[in-house]
Design a protein around this motif. Structure first.
Motif, PDB file in Angstrom:
ATOM      1  N   PHE A 157       0.863  -1.171   0.000  1.00 43.98           N
ATOM      2  CA  PHE A 157       0.000   0.000   0.000  1.00 43.98           C
ATOM      3  C   PHE A 157       0.907   1.231   0.000  1.00 43.98           C
ATOM      4  CE2 PHE A 157      -2.491  -3.351   1.901  1.00 43.98           C
ATOM      5  CZ  PHE A 157      -3.761  -3.147   1.422  1.00 43.98           C
ATOM      6  N   THR A 158       0.875   2.004  -1.081  1.00 39.46           N
ATOM      7  CA  THR A 158       1.558   3.285  -1.127  1.00 39.46           C
ATOM      8  C   THR A 158       0.513   4.304  -0.705  1.00 39.46           C
ATOM      9  OG1 THR A 158       2.995   2.538  -2.906  1.00 39.46           O
ATOM     10  CG2 THR A 158       2.814   4.922  -2.570  1.00 39.46           C
ATOM     11  N   VAL A 159       0.719   4.882   0.475  1.00 36.38           N
ATOM     12  CA  VAL A 159      -0.306   5.705   1.110  1.00 36.38           C
ATOM     13  C   VAL A 159       0.127   7.163   1.178  1.00 36.38           C
ATOM     14  CG1 VAL A 159      -1.671   6.059   3.217  1.00 36.38           C
ATOM     15  CG2 VAL A 159      -0.993   3.734   2.550  1.00 36.38           C
ATOM     16  N   GLN A 160      -0.727   8.046   0.687  1.00 39.23           N
ATOM     17  CA  GLN A 160      -0.597   9.481   0.900  1.00 39.23           C
ATOM     18  C   GLN A 160      -1.506   9.792   2.082  1.00 39.23           C
ATOM     19  OE1 GLN A 160       1.407  11.650  -0.734  1.00 39.23           O
ATOM     20  NE2 GLN A 160       2.181   9.876  -1.848  1.00 39.23           N
ATOM     21  N   LEU A 161      -0.906  10.069   3.236  1.00 39.48           N
ATOM     22  CA  LEU A 161      -1.656  10.294   4.472  1.00 39.48           C
ATOM     23  C   LEU A 161      -1.733  11.783   4.768  1.00 39.48           C
ATOM     24  CD1 LEU A 161      -3.004   9.322   7.113  1.00 39.48           C
ATOM     25  CD2 LEU A 161      -0.687   9.100   8.076  1.00 39.48           C
ATOM     26  N   TYR A 187       1.177  14.657   7.896  1.00 38.08           N
ATOM     27  CA  TYR A 187       1.199  14.558   6.443  1.00 38.08           C
ATOM     28  C   TYR A 187       2.405  13.709   6.067  1.00 38.08           C
ATOM     29  CZ  TYR A 187      -1.885  18.484   7.246  1.00 38.08           C
ATOM     30  OH  TYR A 187      -2.897  19.283   7.718  1.00 38.08           O
ATOM     31  N   GLU A 188       2.163  12.525   5.562  1.00 35.10           N
ATOM     32  CA  GLU A 188       3.245  11.571   5.292  1.00 35.10           C
ATOM     33  C   GLU A 188       2.951  10.768   4.036  1.00 35.10           C
ATOM     34  OE1 GLU A 188       6.105  11.089   7.004  1.00 35.10           O
ATOM     35  OE2 GLU A 188       5.601  12.539   8.570  1.00 35.10           O
ATOM     36  N   GLU A 189       4.008  10.273   3.425  1.00 34.35           N
ATOM     37  CA  GLU A 189       3.876   9.255   2.389  1.00 34.35           C
ATOM     38  C   GLU A 189       4.417   7.971   2.999  1.00 34.35           C
ATOM     39  OE1 GLU A 189       5.609   8.065  -1.957  1.00 34.35           O
ATOM     40  OE2 GLU A 189       5.044  10.158  -1.622  1.00 34.35           O
ATOM     41  N   LEU A 190       3.597   6.922   2.980  1.00 31.98           N
ATOM     42  CA  LEU A 190       3.951   5.656   3.621  1.00 31.98           C
ATOM     43  C   LEU A 190       4.011   4.541   2.588  1.00 31.98           C
ATOM     44  CD1 LEU A 190       1.346   5.902   6.539  1.00 31.98           C
ATOM     45  CD2 LEU A 190       3.731   6.684   6.571  1.00 31.98           C
ATOM     46  N   ASP A 191       5.012   3.703   2.693  1.00 31.27           N
ATOM     47  CA  ASP A 191       5.089   2.486   1.890  1.00 31.27           C
ATOM     48  C   ASP A 191       4.898   1.317   2.845  1.00 31.27           C
ATOM     49  OD1 ASP A 191       5.572   3.499  -0.732  1.00 31.27           O
ATOM     50  OD2 ASP A 191       7.608   4.021  -0.102  1.00 31.27           O
ATOM     51  N   LEU A 192       3.703   0.759   2.832  1.00 26.51           N
ATOM     52  CA  LEU A 192       3.364  -0.315   3.768  1.00 26.51           C
ATOM     53  C   LEU A 192       3.334  -1.650   3.046  1.00 26.51           C
ATOM     54  CD1 LEU A 192       0.412   1.458   5.609  1.00 26.51           C
ATOM     55  CD2 LEU A 192       2.841   1.452   6.217  1.00 26.51           C
ATOM     56  N   ARG A 193       3.961  -2.632   3.652  1.00 30.07           N
ATOM     57  CA  ARG A 193       3.935  -3.998   3.144  1.00 30.07           C
ATOM     58  C   ARG A 193       3.272  -4.860   4.212  1.00 30.07           C
ATOM     59  NH1 ARG A 193       6.656  -2.173  -0.517  1.00 30.07           N
ATOM     60  NH2 ARG A 193       8.760  -1.846  -1.075  1.00 30.07           N
ATOM     61  N   LEU A 194       2.161  -5.457   3.847  1.00 32.02           N
ATOM     62  CA  LEU A 194       1.420  -6.276   4.790  1.00 32.02           C
ATOM     63  C   LEU A 194       1.366  -7.719   4.306  1.00 32.02           C
ATOM     64  CD1 LEU A 194       0.098  -3.279   5.042  1.00 32.02           C
ATOM     65  CD2 LEU A 194      -1.558  -4.500   6.394  1.00 32.02           C
ATOM     66  N   ALA A 195       1.915  -8.592   5.096  1.00 32.10           N
ATOM     67  CA  ALA A 195       1.776 -10.020   4.824  1.00 32.10           C
ATOM     68  C   ALA A 195       0.452 -10.440   5.449  1.00 32.10           C
ATOM     69  CB  ALA A 195       2.930 -10.797   5.444  1.00 32.10           C
ATOM     70  N   ARG A 196      -0.361 -11.111   4.694  1.00 29.47           N
ATOM     71  CA  ARG A 196      -1.649 -11.553   5.221  1.00 29.47           C
ATOM     72  C   ARG A 196      -1.518 -12.981   5.704  1.00 29.47           C
ATOM     73  NH1 ARG A 196      -6.626 -11.870   1.441  1.00 29.47           N
ATOM     74  NH2 ARG A 196      -6.722 -14.034   2.000  1.00 29.47           N
ATOM     75  N   HIS A 197      -1.673 -13.162   7.004  1.00 30.10           N
ATOM     76  CA  HIS A 197      -1.625 -14.486   7.613  1.00 30.10           C
ATOM     77  C   HIS A 197      -2.776 -15.321   7.058  1.00 30.10           C
ATOM     78  CE1 HIS A 197      -2.052 -17.497  10.830  1.00 30.10           C
ATOM     79  NE2 HIS A 197      -0.768 -17.290  11.028  1.00 30.10           N
ATOM     80  N   PRO A 198      -2.590 -16.643   6.876  1.00 32.57           N
ATOM     81  CA  PRO A 198      -3.665 -17.486   6.328  1.00 32.57           C
ATOM     82  C   PRO A 198      -4.997 -17.385   7.082  1.00 32.57           C
ATOM     83  CG  PRO A 198      -1.621 -18.719   6.390  1.00 32.57           C
ATOM     84  CD  PRO A 198      -1.356 -17.408   7.091  1.00 32.57           C
ATOM     85  N   ALA A 220       4.423   0.666  14.370  1.00 29.49           N
ATOM     86  CA  ALA A 220       4.819  -0.514  13.593  1.00 29.49           C
ATOM     87  C   ALA A 220       3.712  -1.549  13.645  1.00 29.49           C
ATOM     88  CB  ALA A 220       6.104  -1.117  14.154  1.00 29.49           C
ATOM     89  N   PHE A 221       3.705  -2.395  12.621  1.00 32.33           N
ATOM     90  CA  PHE A 221       2.878  -3.590  12.691  1.00 32.33           C
ATOM     91  C   PHE A 221       3.636  -4.567  13.571  1.00 32.33           C
ATOM     92  CE2 PHE A 221       1.698  -1.919   8.427  1.00 32.33           C
ATOM     93  CZ  PHE A 221       0.350  -1.705   8.688  1.00 32.33           C
ATOM     94  N   SER A 222       2.932  -5.385  14.338  1.00 33.91           N
ATOM     95  CA  SER A 222       3.637  -6.347  15.184  1.00 33.91           C
ATOM     96  C   SER A 222       4.396  -7.329  14.305  1.00 33.91           C
ATOM     97  CB  SER A 222       2.669  -7.081  16.104  1.00 33.91           C
ATOM     98  OG  SER A 222       1.785  -7.869  15.357  1.00 33.91           O
ATOM     99  N   ASP A 223       5.481  -7.880  14.847  1.00 31.85           N
ATOM    100  CA  ASP A 223       6.336  -8.791  14.081  1.00 31.85           C
ATOM    101  C   ASP A 223       5.585 -10.019  13.596  1.00 31.85           C
ATOM    102  OD1 ASP A 223       8.536  -7.144  14.306  1.00 31.85           O
ATOM    103  OD2 ASP A 223       9.239  -8.113  16.143  1.00 31.85           O
ATOM    104  N   GLY A 224       4.766 -10.573  14.447  1.00 36.76           N
ATOM    105  CA  GLY A 224       4.053 -11.794  14.073  1.00 36.76           C
ATOM    106  C   GLY A 224       2.686 -11.547  13.482  1.00 36.76           C
ATOM    107  N   ARG A 253      -0.872  -4.698  -5.248  1.00 39.38           N
ATOM    108  CA  ARG A 253      -0.222  -3.390  -5.146  1.00 39.38           C
ATOM    109  C   ARG A 253      -1.325  -2.327  -5.176  1.00 39.38           C
ATOM    110  NH1 ARG A 253       5.211  -4.291  -6.020  1.00 39.38           N
ATOM    111  NH2 ARG A 253       5.694  -6.113  -7.264  1.00 39.38           N
ATOM    112  N   ASN A 254      -1.300  -1.434  -4.189  1.00 41.17           N
ATOM    113  CA  ASN A 254      -2.395  -0.488  -4.033  1.00 41.17           C
ATOM    114  C   ASN A 254      -1.880   0.938  -3.868  1.00 41.17           C
ATOM    115  OD1 ASN A 254      -4.808  -2.471  -3.521  1.00 41.17           O
ATOM    116  ND2 ASN A 254      -3.092  -3.234  -2.320  1.00 41.17           N
ATOM    117  N   ALA A 255      -2.518   1.862  -4.569  1.00 42.17           N
ATOM    118  CA  ALA A 255      -2.266   3.290  -4.405  1.00 42.17           C
ATOM    119  C   ALA A 255      -3.423   3.839  -3.578  1.00 42.17           C
ATOM    120  CB  ALA A 255      -2.200   3.983  -5.759  1.00 42.17           C
TER     121      ALA A 255
END
Length: 174
Positions: A4-8, A16-27, A50-54, A143-145
């Motif tokens: 997710f490329t986020v314009q916040l 006001y931030e630009e964020l590059d978020l990578r989310l692994a989706r657990h099964p 942060a997203f939690s490690d697990g 991939r999401n804008a």
């Protein structure tokens, strides 16, 4: 893996931030949970977030957390319909706790009502307008804008060219 490329633009907090978020989706994680987790991150964004490690599979950490520069946990952010013991533990461990849900908020409150939760009266539960999350999920790709704008706790959300909006509704424990 979802990106997710986020314009916040959070006018309420001056963020006001630009964020590059990578989310692994657990099964075991639904896309609804993943989108709510991403929105919670944006709505709570601050230094040390942060997203939690697990992710969803870790019982020792929330979906989203905030640490200060010393590594001290300062915010415990749950997503979905967390168990009362997780909310209790998080409220005790961090200076602040919050819950973001894609479920019916009254049902989540009902599940937690009367349970032992540290400082429950200080823990906000946030929800969105009916069908908002489902409409957002329908637009998710690998991939999401994304543009996230918040003004007066109203969320304006654009994902891959589809614009949605919703109030961010705050609920409190009794």
């Amino acid at each position: 893996m979802f990106t997710f490329t986020v314009q916040l633009s959070d006018v309420d907090r001056g963020v006001y931030e630009e964020l590059d978020l990578r989310l692994a989706r657990h099964p075991s994680e639904t896309t609804e949970f993943m989108v709510t987790r991403m929105l919670a991150y944006c709505l709570e964004y601050q230094e040390g977030i942060a997203f939690s490690d697990g992710g969803v599979s870790t019982s020792d950490e929330p979906a989203v957390l905030v640490r200060d520069l010393t590594g001290q946990l300062t915010a415990w952010i749950e997503v979905g319909a967390p168990a009362s013991d997780r909310v209790h533990r998080g409220s005790k461990r961090a200076g602040r706790a919050a819950i973001y849900t894609h479920h019916d908020a009254s049902r989540v409150l009902e599940l937690l009502d009367g349970k032992k939760i540290h400082r429950a009266e200080h823990i906000p539960l946030y929800s969105f307008a009916p069908d908002f999350i489902e409409s957002a999920v329908a637009e998710v790709k690998r991939r999401n804008a994304v543009t996230v704008s918040i003004m007066e706790r109203h969320l304006y959300f654009d994902i891959n060219g589809t614009s949605l909006e919703t109030p961010v509704i705050e609920h409190r424990f009794r």
